[in-house]
Structure formats: structure tokens, C-alpha cells
Scaffold this motif. Structure first.
Motif, mmCIF file in Angstrom:
data_model
loop_
_atom_site.group_PDB
_atom_site.id
_atom_site.type_symbol
_atom_site.label_atom_id
_atom_site.label_comp_id
_atom_site.label_asym_id
_atom_site.label_seq_id
_atom_site.Cartn_x
_atom_site.Cartn_y
_atom_site.Cartn_z
ATOM 1 N N THR A 415 0.838 -1.197 0.000
ATOM 2 C CA THR A 415 0.000 0.000 0.000
ATOM 3 C C THR A 415 0.875 1.250 0.000
ATOM 4 O OG1 THR A 415 -1.595 -1.256 1.291
ATOM 5 C CG2 THR A 415 -1.959 1.106 1.147
ATOM 6 N N ALA A 416 1.927 1.234 0.812
ATOM 7 C CA ALA A 416 2.812 2.405 0.875
ATOM 8 C C ALA A 416 3.470 2.655 -0.482
ATOM 9 C CB ALA A 416 3.877 2.186 1.948
ATOM 10 N N ALA A 417 3.938 1.579 -1.133
ATOM 11 C CA ALA A 417 4.595 1.747 -2.439
ATOM 12 C C ALA A 417 3.610 2.260 -3.479
ATOM 13 C CB ALA A 417 5.182 0.407 -2.889
ATOM 14 N N ALA A 418 2.402 1.696 -3.485
ATOM 15 C CA ALA A 418 1.403 2.114 -4.473
ATOM 16 C C ALA A 418 0.997 3.566 -4.244
ATOM 17 C CB ALA A 418 0.188 1.193 -4.386
ATOM 18 N N ILE A 419 0.829 3.937 -2.968
ATOM 19 C CA ILE A 419 0.424 5.321 -2.670
ATOM 20 C C ILE A 419 1.551 6.289 -3.029
ATOM 21 C CG2 ILE A 419 -0.065 6.905 -0.763
ATOM 22 C CD1 ILE A 419 -1.845 4.753 0.433
ATOM 23 N N ALA A 420 2.798 5.877 -2.733
ATOM 24 C CA ALA A 420 3.935 6.749 -3.077
ATOM 25 C C ALA A 420 3.964 6.989 -4.588
ATOM 26 C CB ALA A 420 5.241 6.093 -2.623
ATOM 27 N N ALA A 421 3.718 5.918 -5.364
ATOM 28 C CA ALA A 421 3.708 6.083 -6.822
ATOM 29 C C ALA A 421 2.527 6.947 -7.257
ATOM 30 C CB ALA A 421 3.641 4.716 -7.483
ATOM 31 N N ALA A 422 1.389 6.798 -6.566
ATOM 32 C CA ALA A 422 0.186 7.541 -6.959
ATOM 33 C C ALA A 422 0.272 9.021 -6.611
ATOM 34 C CB ALA A 422 -1.038 6.931 -6.280
ATOM 35 N N LEU A 423 1.220 9.378 -5.729
ATOM 36 C CA LEU A 423 1.359 10.796 -5.373
ATOM 37 C C LEU A 423 1.699 11.616 -6.620
ATOM 38 C CD1 LEU A 423 3.217 10.609 -1.956
ATOM 39 C CD2 LEU A 423 0.866 11.323 -2.385
ATOM 40 N N VAL A 424 2.378 10.976 -7.577
ATOM 41 C CA VAL A 424 2.674 11.657 -8.839
ATOM 42 C C VAL A 424 1.362 12.052 -9.519
ATOM 43 C CG1 VAL A 424 3.717 11.333 -11.123
ATOM 44 C CG2 VAL A 424 4.802 10.364 -9.122
ATOM 45 N N GLY A 425 0.419 11.100 -9.515
ATOM 46 C CA GLY A 425 -0.894 11.378 -10.094
ATOM 47 C C GLY A 425 -1.635 12.428 -9.285
ATOM 48 N N GLY A 426 -1.482 12.371 -7.962
ATOM 49 C CA GLY A 426 -2.135 13.361 -7.108
ATOM 50 C C GLY A 426 -1.650 14.768 -7.423
#
Lengths: 441, 188
Positions: A415-426
Motif C-alpha cells: 500500500t505504501a509503495a502504491a500510494i507513493a507512486a500515486a502521489l505523482v498522479g495526485g
């Protein structure tokens, strides 16, 4: 006041029907307000609506997670199979002096105070630490020579594999027999034996007999020869008697008793953990005390564990970094594809802080679903591997296994890795202007 | 009502729509974007050229969205508006299952759902056939009149709005602008 003038959380000018809410929904509203649950629901609706894209995203992440879980399960299973005999058998934590020494009460006090020492008792000279045992009530009728092994509360050697409390011998009248001695004497727990100690004093042979209750029988791994675990008091009494001294507690006559602050020739010591053995060995060597340990066996497994761990984490790091980069690109492209929908949300009045949660929450959904899928596949693969290899490689024990906390940690990391990657999208979402909704036709 | 012949002038429309700030809106700076968001959510309803419905929500939830955002009770707002706009049967369908005209009606319902004082319609009939376009404009006018809402409409269809009962009050030709934008102001 009309509805349009009502504040964000307002409920003035209520139309006829109020939206029914569950208690959980009310609790959530009080905690986080009404906007976040609304955004979370919208993110989930969007995620579900685009099930094909979401599904592939889940599969992509699961494809990374499954081999990592299987590899870790194998590593953990194999290492556990190697470590279990070492951790379960206290013998591997034993530190025994090779030669006799001179260990004072101060030395025992300082060593016992160490956090890495689980058990420490004084040991008398080898020659003065043996008696004869016979079991008067037994059919066997044998007399055997046994070694006296000093024991006490928390003696690791007396911890049975099935966690049954054998109990340490107390006072001058209780002993715990080694399995070998118990078999030869034909007695078990609750039985009675007689100790016979003989000395020569002033050219006269003197023998004392000591009735002893058998408090228990030690596991066969505790002591493989004929031996008897005794209390410190009984050990000291026997040595004193053999040295020609009196033992007033047992009415054994002789020369003047030793002072209480006597030194001893040896010790029985157990480290608290396997990992503590090396440190204690080093400390004793520093004190010029030569010891015998199982450090070679322990080091072999620890080195194997460390090396396999390094290989595993290199593979995991490459996989996770690669996945994060791929996922970040995918989220960015996804946000760009949906820029019109995001701008409509912003035009409707959703704030930047609301819609940045979209890609982050959707990344969390992907992580959770991928983890579930990966865990299911892992259990299937685990069953297959164990069926194939447990009898040949694992000695009947599973070669692949994970504990519940391993899976929990995997969920958190994923979850942490996916969220970290999604911060780019955020970040990309935060840059979208509401005017795109008007302009981008 | 503003008539806008060229969509390249959208930049002039955005500040009015609250989608971008006016330079003079110094009071909104700081949390300007969120302040504008608050303004839009409470006081403005939007009808976009392509409808602007969220594809993953049913028509009902699309219509209810502005009310949910303001945490207003949902009541029967969606049903009432859908009935008046002739899309009551479509409430539980996704936008993709609707015709273009039905989607635009749903967009009008969403724009009015939270009873804003202003509705901004940006070429709402651009993607619709002429027959449906006239019906959409009449519905838009009728609904905004019924609810006492100010309608700001940007459209190419001058004849259409004349037939809907609008009167030209003034014309202005901006010769300095390279796009030679014509601004026509109408009064109902």
C-alpha cells in the motif's frame, strides 16, 4: 436562509425528506466531515466502473507480489527448518568452560546481571561432582554412578519440548534424573532413590546415604549420559563431604565447613537467545575463560539467513522500484485521460485537497486487491511446494511458509509503495484547472 | 445573455464562470482556488457543451452530486427535476446509456439541483441536432424562469435564442480583436 446560503456543513432549510444515515456513517462524518467519504465513494465508483483498467492494474501488481511472497516464504521456511532445532534445543545456547577456573561470588553476580545471560549456576570440581544412585523399591536393583548437574529455577535444560514444567530440584532431598539414569534405575517422577557418597578421611572409609525424591525426569536432549540434576545446596554438600568437611544441614561430620563466599571451579551458563552466544563467548574469551559453544552451527545458519536475506531484498527492491515507476506512469496517464472528469469535479466545487485523494485512494484499492490475490495464489503455491518438497528437503516440515505478520507487513509495504507512486498522479490532479471543463470540448 | 461566436474566447468566459479568477479579485488570493470552488459549489450551476456528466455515476447520483457536496438533504430533488425534464425513466441509468439530448437534460437537472442563483450554460446545444437543441433551450429557459435563476448562456445559435423569446438589446463589434468577436446582449 435558503439552502444555497447554508454553510458547507449546514442543514438549514431542510427539504421534506432527510437522507437516512447509519451510525457508522454518522461517526465517520463527525470524524472526517462529509467531503472525504464522498470523495472516497466517488473514487471507488470510478474504480469499479473502469473494472477492466482496474483489473489489469491489480494483475500487474499481483504479478510483482506473488513471486516476492513465494520467494520470501521459501526463504523463511528453509531457514526456519534449520533454525528450529537450534532454538528448540537449549543445548545450542549452552556455554561451558573447558577447564577449571576460579569463579568468585562477585563474578557470578556480575555475569548473572547481564541481559544476554538466561541461566547461570556454579559448578563444583568434576571429581567432586558424582555420586552413586540406587533405587531400593525398584525391580532393577542396580547401582549406577551419576554426574551431579547443578540446576535451579529457570534451568533451560529442564524445559520440556512440550512446555510441560518439569520443575527444578530443591533443597537436599530432591533430584531430577536424566532420561538415561531414570531408565537404568527403573524409576520415574514421584519415585524415590538413594544417593550414596563415599570418602576416605584419616584413612577411614566413610559413607553417607541420602534419601532423594525424584521430582522429574529430564528430556533425553538435556543430558545424554547418566546424570542427576540437583540443587546448588546438594551439590555443595556433596563436594564439602568429599573434601572431608562437615555438612551441618545433613548432620555429616567432618572438618570445619567452608565460608559462604566460596569460589567455584566452573559454571553452567545459557545464553538468552542464539544470537547472544557469540557475544558471551567473546566476553568470556576476553576474561581468559576458554569455553565450548555451538557457535559454528549457529553461525552457519545465521550466515545462510543473512545471505539469503540480502539476495531476497535485492530482488524485492528491484521489483518494487520497477513497479513504482511503472505504476506512477500509469497513474499519470490515467489522470491525463480523465482530466475532463476531474475538471468537472472541480467546476462542481470540489477542492484541490478533495480530488488529490482520487488517485491515492484508487492506488490503495489496487494495493489491497492485488495483495488479496497474491496471498491467495501464495497459499496455492505454498501447498504445491510443500507437497512436492517437504518430504525430501524439509524433513517433513513445510519448506514454504509465512506468518500472519509477514502478510500484514506485505500489505503495508504494498500500500505504501502504491500510494507513493500515486502521489505523482495526485500532483497532476492538483494542477488541473476547473476551466478545462469549459474549454476542453 | 452573451452570444459568443468563437470558442477561442472562452478565456473571457472562464472568470465569469468562476473557473478562473478575475485579477481584481484580490480578496480571493491565498486560498483563492478553494474560495472559488466554494463560490462555484454554492452559487453557480453549470451546463457544459458535452454535458459533463460523470460516466461512473448514474443519472440520479450525477444530479445529486452538488447537493451531496454541500451536504444538503437529498429529498426528492433528483426525481422532481428529472420528471420536469422528461428523464424520470433514466434516473438509474449511466450516462453512456442515454442519448445526447437526454444527457444534456440530465446536465440541466444537475445544474439546478442545489438551487443556485446563477446557471452558466456554455454552448449547451452545440452537440445536439437542431430539433433537440430548440427543446433543450426552451427547457433551460423555462426551468430557470420557474426557479428564479439567472441564466448566462453562451451560444452560436442566435436564431434559436430569438425563437426562445429573447430580444437583442445591444450589439458590439470589437474591431480591435483579431477574432472580431461579436458580443450581443439580450434581455428576456
Amino acid at each position: 436562509m435558503s439552502e444555497r446560503d447554508a454553510p458547507d456543513q449546514g442543514d438549514a432549510a431542510g427539504p421534506p425528506r432527510q437522507r437516512p444515515r447509519s451510525r457508522a456513517a454518522d461517526w465517520l462524518r463527525r470524524r472526517v466531515g462529509h467531503r472525504f467519504p464522498l470523495v472516497a465513494r466517488l473514487a471507488w465508483d470510478d474504480y469499479r466502473h473502469e473494472w477492466l483498467v482496474s483489473g489489469f492494474s491489480v494483475l500487474a501488481l499481483a504479478a510483482v507480489l506473488i513471486p516476492l511472497l513465494v520467494l520470501f516464504g521459501l526463504k523463511y521456511g528453509i531457514i526456519t527448518n534449520l533454525l528450529d532445532p537450534l532454538t528448540e534445543n537449549p543445548r545450542y545456547r549452552e556455554i561451558a568452560p573447558i577447564t577449571s577456573g576460579h569463579y568468585t561470588p562477585e563474578w557470578f553476580a556480575s555475569m548473572s546481571a547481564r541481559s544476554d545471560v538466561a541461566f547461570l549456576v556454579p559448578r563444583t570440581r568434576s571429581l567432586a561432582a558424582s555420586i552413586k544412585l540406587l533405587a531400593p523399591g525398584s525391580d532393577v536393583g542396580r547401582i549406577i554412578d551419576v554426574e551431579l548437574i547443578p540446576s535451579g529455577d529457570g534451568d533451560p535444560a529442564l524445559e520440556a519440548a512440550d512446555d510441560e514444567d518439569i520443575g527444578s530440584p530443591e533443597g537436599h532431598g530432591e533430584v531430577v534424573l536424566s532420561a538415561s539414569a531414570a531408565e537404568k534405575l527403573g524409576v520415574g517422577p514421584g519415585g524415590r532413590v538413594e544417593g550414596v557418597v563415599t570418602r576416605t578421611r584419616q584413612d577411614r572409609l566413610e559413607t553417607v546415604r541420602l534419601p532423594l525424591a525424584v521430582a522429574g525426569v529430564a528430556p533425553p536432549t538435556a543430558f545424554t549420559r547418566d546424570g542427576v540434576f540437583v540443587s546448588h545446596d546438594l551439590l555443595v554438600a556433596v563436594e564439602d563431604f568429599l573434601d572431608g568437611r562437615a555438612v551441618p544441614e545433613l548432620d555429616w561430620e567432618g572438618s570445619a565447613p567452608r565460608p559462604a563466599d566460596r569460589a567455584f571451579a566452573g559454571f553452567r551458563m545459557y545464553a538468552r537467545e542464539l544470537g547472544d552466544v557469540a557475544g558471551l563467548r567473546a566476553e568470556l574469551l576476553r576474561q581468559n575463560v576458554d569455553v565450548r559453544t555451538s557457535i559454528a552451527d549457529i553461525s552457519l545458519v545465521q550466515t545462510l539467513d543473512r545471505n539469503l536475506g540480502i539476495v531476497y531484498w535485492i530482488i524485492a527492491a528491484i521489483s518494487i522500484v520497477g513497479y513504482c515507476m511503472s505504476f506512477a506512469t500509469s497513474v499519470w496517464a490515467n489522470v491525463d485521460r480523465k482530466r475532463r472528469e476531474f475538471s468537472v469535479l472541480r467546476l462542481t466545487g470540489f477542492r484541490t485537497g478533495d480530488i488529490v485523494w482520487f488517485p491515492i485512494l484508487q492506488a490503495a484499492f489496487t494495493a489491497l486487491l492485488a495483495w488479496l490475490l497474491a496471498a491467495l495464489v501464495f497459499f496455492a503455491v505454498q501447498g504445491l511446494l510443500n507437497a512436492l518438497f517437504a518430504p525430501t528437503i524439509g524433513g517433513g516440515e513445510p519448506v514454504a511458509r509465512l506468518r500472519a505478520w509477514h502478510l500484514g507487513a506485505a500489505l503495508l509495504l504494498t500500500t505504501a509503495a502504491a500510494i507513493a507512486a500515486a502521489l505523482v498522479g495526485g500532483r497532476r490532479v492538483a494542477q488541473l484547472e476547473p476551466s478545462i471543463g469549459l474549454r476542453d470540448n | 445573455m452573451i452570444l459568443r461566436p468563437s470558442s477561442s474566447e472562452t478565456f473571457r468566459f472562464n472568470p465569469l464562470a468562476g473557473a478562473e479568477s478575475f485579477d481584481v479579485a484580490a480578496g480571493w488570493r491565498g486560498n483563492e482556488a478553494d474560495a472559488l470552488g466554494r463560490l462555484r459549489s454554492r452559487y453557480i450551476g453549470y451546463v457544459l457543451q458535452y454535458g459533463g456528466l460523470l460516466p461512473y455515476l448514474t443519472v440520479r447520483r450525477n444530479i445529486e452530486l452538488p447537493r451531496r457536496l454541500l451536504d444538503l438533504p437529498l429529498g426528492t430533488a433528483a426525481e422532481g427535476l428529472a420528471r420536469k425534464l422528461g428523464i424520470a425513466q433514466q434516473l438509474d441509468k449511466l450516462p453512456a446509456e442515454l442519448s445526447v439530448g437526454q444527457r444534456q437534460r440530465a446536465a440541466i437537472a444537475r445544474a439546478l439541483a442545489h438551487e443556485p442563483p446563477i446557471v452558466i450554460a456554455d454552448e449547451p446545444t452545440a452537440a445536439i441536432d437542431p430539433l433537440n437543441a430548440e427543446s433543450i433551450i426552451r427547457l433551460l429557459v423555462q426551468m430557470t424562469e420557474e426557479l428564479g435563476v439567472t441564466l448566462i448562456l453562451a451560444t452560436h445559435a442566435q436564431e434559436l435564442v430569438r425563437r426562445a423569446g429573447f430580444t437583442v438589446v445591444a450589439h458590439e463589434i470589437d474591431a480591435a480583436d483579431e477574432n472580431a468577436m461579436t458580443v450581443s446582449v439580450y434581455h428576456v
